[in-house]
Design a protein around this motif. Structure first.
Motif, PDB file in Angstrom:
ATOM      1  N   THR A 224      33.336  63.189  53.143  1.00  0.00           N
ATOM      2  CA  THR A 224      32.911  64.095  54.403  1.00  0.00           C
ATOM      3  C   THR A 224      32.366  63.305  55.396  1.00  0.00           C
ATOM      4  N   GLU A 226      29.643  64.231  56.900  1.00  0.00           N
ATOM      5  CA  GLU A 226      28.085  64.188  56.518  1.00  0.00           C
ATOM      6  C   GLU A 226      27.709  62.907  55.467  1.00  0.00           C
ATOM      7  N   CYS A 257      25.091  66.131  62.460  1.00  0.00           N
ATOM      8  CA  CYS A 257      26.199  66.672  61.860  1.00  0.00           C
ATOM      9  C   CYS A 257      26.206  68.313  61.932  1.00  0.00           C
ATOM     10  N   SER A 475      31.967  66.639  62.912  1.00  0.00           N
ATOM     11  CA  SER A 475      31.872  67.730  62.120  1.00  0.00           C
ATOM     12  C   SER A 475      32.286  68.883  62.461  1.00  0.00           C
ATOM     13  N   GLU A 478      36.033  68.992  61.259  1.00  0.00           N
ATOM     14  CA  GLU A 478      35.861  69.048  59.970  1.00  0.00           C
ATOM     15  C   GLU A 478      35.522  70.511  59.570  1.00  0.00           C
TER      16      GLU A 478
END
Length: 491
Positions: A224, A226, A257, A475, A478
Motif C-alpha cells: 500500500t 501508506e 496519505c 493515496s 489508490e
C-alpha cells in the motif's frame, strides 16, 4: 486472515494489540519463502535463523514497552545494500563471496527502528536491467500470470525485481529497492505493488553498491501507499557519510496519505502521449485523471519539451558513471580474483569471468562516451540536456502541484519476449528516467488490470522534497482504484 496477508500498518496494530507476535509473523514469512522461493527465486540469500532471533528480540522490546516504529516487521533487503556479516553480491559473480564488514545507512536505520530482515532480494546484476534476467543467480519469476496463458513465466521488472516479487507473493511485508532509471517504479507496476523513488538525497547512499552515483536513490516497496510512507520515514535522513545526502527535515509521510487533493493542480505532460502506446495504458491514465478530478483536483496539460531526449541522455550518463564505479572490481582488493600472468592479465580475466553480458555492455558504452575525442560529443552534451530536462520540471511545477503519468508502457512481459533487443528493453524506462535525471520523487501505484489480468500502475511525480504531495495524490488514486487483485502464485 493469514499472517502474511497483513499490511505493515495492520501488522503494527496487531503486534501492539498482542494479536500476533513478531516471531509468529516472521516464522510465517520464512515458511512462505521455503515453499515458494525455489520457484520464484526472489531471494539470493535467506537469513531465516537471524530473522527469527531478531523477531524474538523485537517481542522482548515490545514486552518492555520499548518497541520502535517498525518493530517486528519482516522485510526483504535488495542485495545491493551492504549488510554487516551477511553476503552482499549485487547479483554478480564478481561479488559472489563478499561479506561486508559494515552496514549501509538505510539498513542501519531500519534495524534501529526494529525491522526484521528475512534475507537479500535478487536483482539485475549491479542493478542494470529492466527484467531481472541479468542476475548471476538466475531470473526472478513474477508471481502474476496471464489469465489465458498461465504457464508462461513473466518477468517481475527490474532491477529490483526480487524485492517487488517478494512483496507481491507475500514473502515479505515490505522491501528496500534502488531506482536509477525506474528500478523501483517499473517492477512495482509489473508486480501490482506500490513503490516510491524519493528525491535524490532523501535517503543515504552510503553502503549501497553504486551503479550511477548521480542517479541512484534508495526507496521502499510495499503493498500500500501508506506502508511505503511508513518505510520511507525510517529510511530517510541526513547522513554525513554521504556527500549527496540532503540535510532536510523528514516529515511524517504517513500523515500525508490522508490529505485531501481538493484544489491541487495535476499536470499531464503532452509529450508522454506516445504513438503506439497500448490502449489499456491510455485508458487507465485517463481513468486515474478522472478519479483525481472527482476528488476535487484540477487537471492541467503541461509540456516537458526535452522529455523526448531523456532515454538517450540517461543511456549516456548512467553507463559513463557505471564504467567509473565498476573500475574498483579488479580482483585485487575484494571479490572474485582470477589468476593472471601479470596485473593486466589478472584484471582482464577477473572482469571477464565476474561480469555478465549486460554489465560488460554498459561498461563499454560508458568508457566509450568518456574517452578522449568523444567526451564533449556525448557525455558533456548529455549533461547539458539533463539540465534542460530538470528546468522543464521546474517550470512545470510553477503551474502544477504534481504530475500523473503511466508507470510503464505495458504490463509485465514474458521471459524472452523483449529481451533479445537491448534497445527494446531500454524503452521500458521511458516514463521513469526523467525523474532520475531531474532528481525528483516518483511513486508507482497499482491502479488496474489489463485484459490478461496483469497489474498496471500509474506514476505520480512531485517537486523536489515534496514526497508528501506525492503520497497524498498516490493515496487518492489508490482509494479510487480499490486494487484488491492478487497474484496466482502467493504464500
Amino acid at each position: 486472515m493469514r499472517a502474511t496477508d497483513f499490511t505493515i500498518a495492520g501488522a503494527l496494530t496487531a503486534l501492539e494489540e498482542g494479536a500476533i507476535s513478531a516471531e509468529e509473523l516472521t516464522r510465517a514469512h520464512v515458511a512462505g519463502i521455503e515453499a515458494l522461493n525455489p520457484r520464484l527465486n526472489a531471494y539470493v540469500t535467506v537469513t531465516a535463523e537471524q530473522a527469527i532471533e531478531a523477531a524474538q528480540a523485537s517481542d522482548a522490546r515490545r514486552a518492555k514497552g520499548e518497541a520502535g516504529p517498525l518493530d517486528g516487521i519482516p522485510l526483504a533487503i535488495k542485495d545491493l545494500f551492504c549488510t554487516e556479516g551477511v553476503r552482499t553480491t549485487a547479483a554478480s559473480r564478481i561479488l559472489h563471496n563478499f561479506v561486508p564488514p559494515y552496514e549501509s545507512t538505510v539498513t542501519t536505520q531500519l534495524k534501529r527502528d526494529g525491522a526484521v530482515f528475512l534475507g537479500k532480494a535478487n536483482l539485475d546484476e549491479f542493478a542494470m536491467g529492466s527484467s531481472n534476467l541479468t542476475s548471476a543467480y538466475g531470473a526472478v519469476q513474477n508471481p502474476w500470470n496471464r489469465r489465458n496463458d498461465p504457464d508462461t513465466v513473466l518477468v517481475p521488472g527490474g532491477s529490483s525485481g526480487g524485492s517487488a516479487a517478494a512483496v507481491a507473493a507475500r514473502l515479505a511485508l515490505g522491501a528496500t529497492g534502488t531506482d536509477t532509471g525506474g528500478s523501483i517504479r517499473q517492477p512495482a507496476a509489473f508486480c501490482g505493488v506500490a513503490g516510491i523513488k524519493p528525491t535524490y538525497g532523501r535517503c543515504s547512499r552510503f553502503g549501497i553498491v553504486a551503479f550511477a552515483s548521480s542517479l541512484d536513490q534508495a526507496g521502499p516497496f510495499a503493498r500500500t501507499v501508506e506502508d511505503c510512507a511508513v518505510l520511507l520515514r525510517s529510511m530517510s535522513g541526513f547522513d554525513p557519510k554521504d556527500s549527496t545526502s540532503a540535510e532536510v527535515a523528514v516529515p511524517d509521510f504517513r500523515a500525508a496519505c490522508g490529505r485531501s487533493v481538493k484544489g491541487l493542480r495535476i499536470g499531464v505532460p503532452k509529450e508522454y502521449r506516445l504513438d503506439g502506446l497500448a490502449p489499456e495504458i491510455t485508458a487507465l491514465w485517463e481513468q486515474g485523471l478522472a478519479w483525481l478530478r472527482d476528488a476535487g483536483a484540477e487537471i492541467v496539460e503541461i509540456s516537458l519539451p526535452h522529455a523526448q531526449y531523456a532515454l538517450p541522455t540517461y543511456y549516456i550518463v548512467a553507463p559513463a558513471e557505471a564504467s567509473s564505479n565498476l573500475a574498483r572490481y579488479d580482483g585485487v582488493r575484494f571479490g572474485l580474483r582470477e589468476d593472471g600472468r601479470d596485473l593486466k592479465d589478472l584484471y582482464e580475466k577477473t572482469r571477464a569471468a565476474g561480469f555478465g553480458a549486460e554489465v560488460k555492455r554498459r561498461i563499454m558504452i560508458g568508457t566509450y562516451v568518456l574517452s578522449a575525442g568523444y567526451y564533449d560529443a556525448y557525455y558533456l552534451k548529455a549533461q547539458k540536456i539533463r539540465a534542460l530536462i530538470a528546468r522543464d520540471f521546474t517550470e512545470a511545477y510553477q503551474k502544477v502541484d504534481a504530475i500523473v503519468t503511466p508507470a510503464t508502457p505495458s504490463a509485465a512481459f514474458a521471459e524472452g519476449e523483449n529481451t533479445d533487443d537491448p534497445v527494446t528493453m531500454y524503452l521500458n524506462d521511458i516514463f521513469t528516467v526523467t525523474a532520475n535525471l531531474a532528481g525528483l520523487p516518483g511513486l508507482s501505484v497499482p491502479a488496474g488490470l489489463d485484459a490478461q489480468g496483469l497489474p498496471l500502475g500509474l506514476q505520480v511525480l512531485g517537486r523536489s522534497f515534496d514526497e508528501e504531495t506525492v503520497f497524498a495524490v498516490g493515496s487518492a488514486i489508490e482509494r479510487a482504484a480499490a486494487f484488491t487483485a492478487r497474484p496466482r502464485v502467493m504464500a
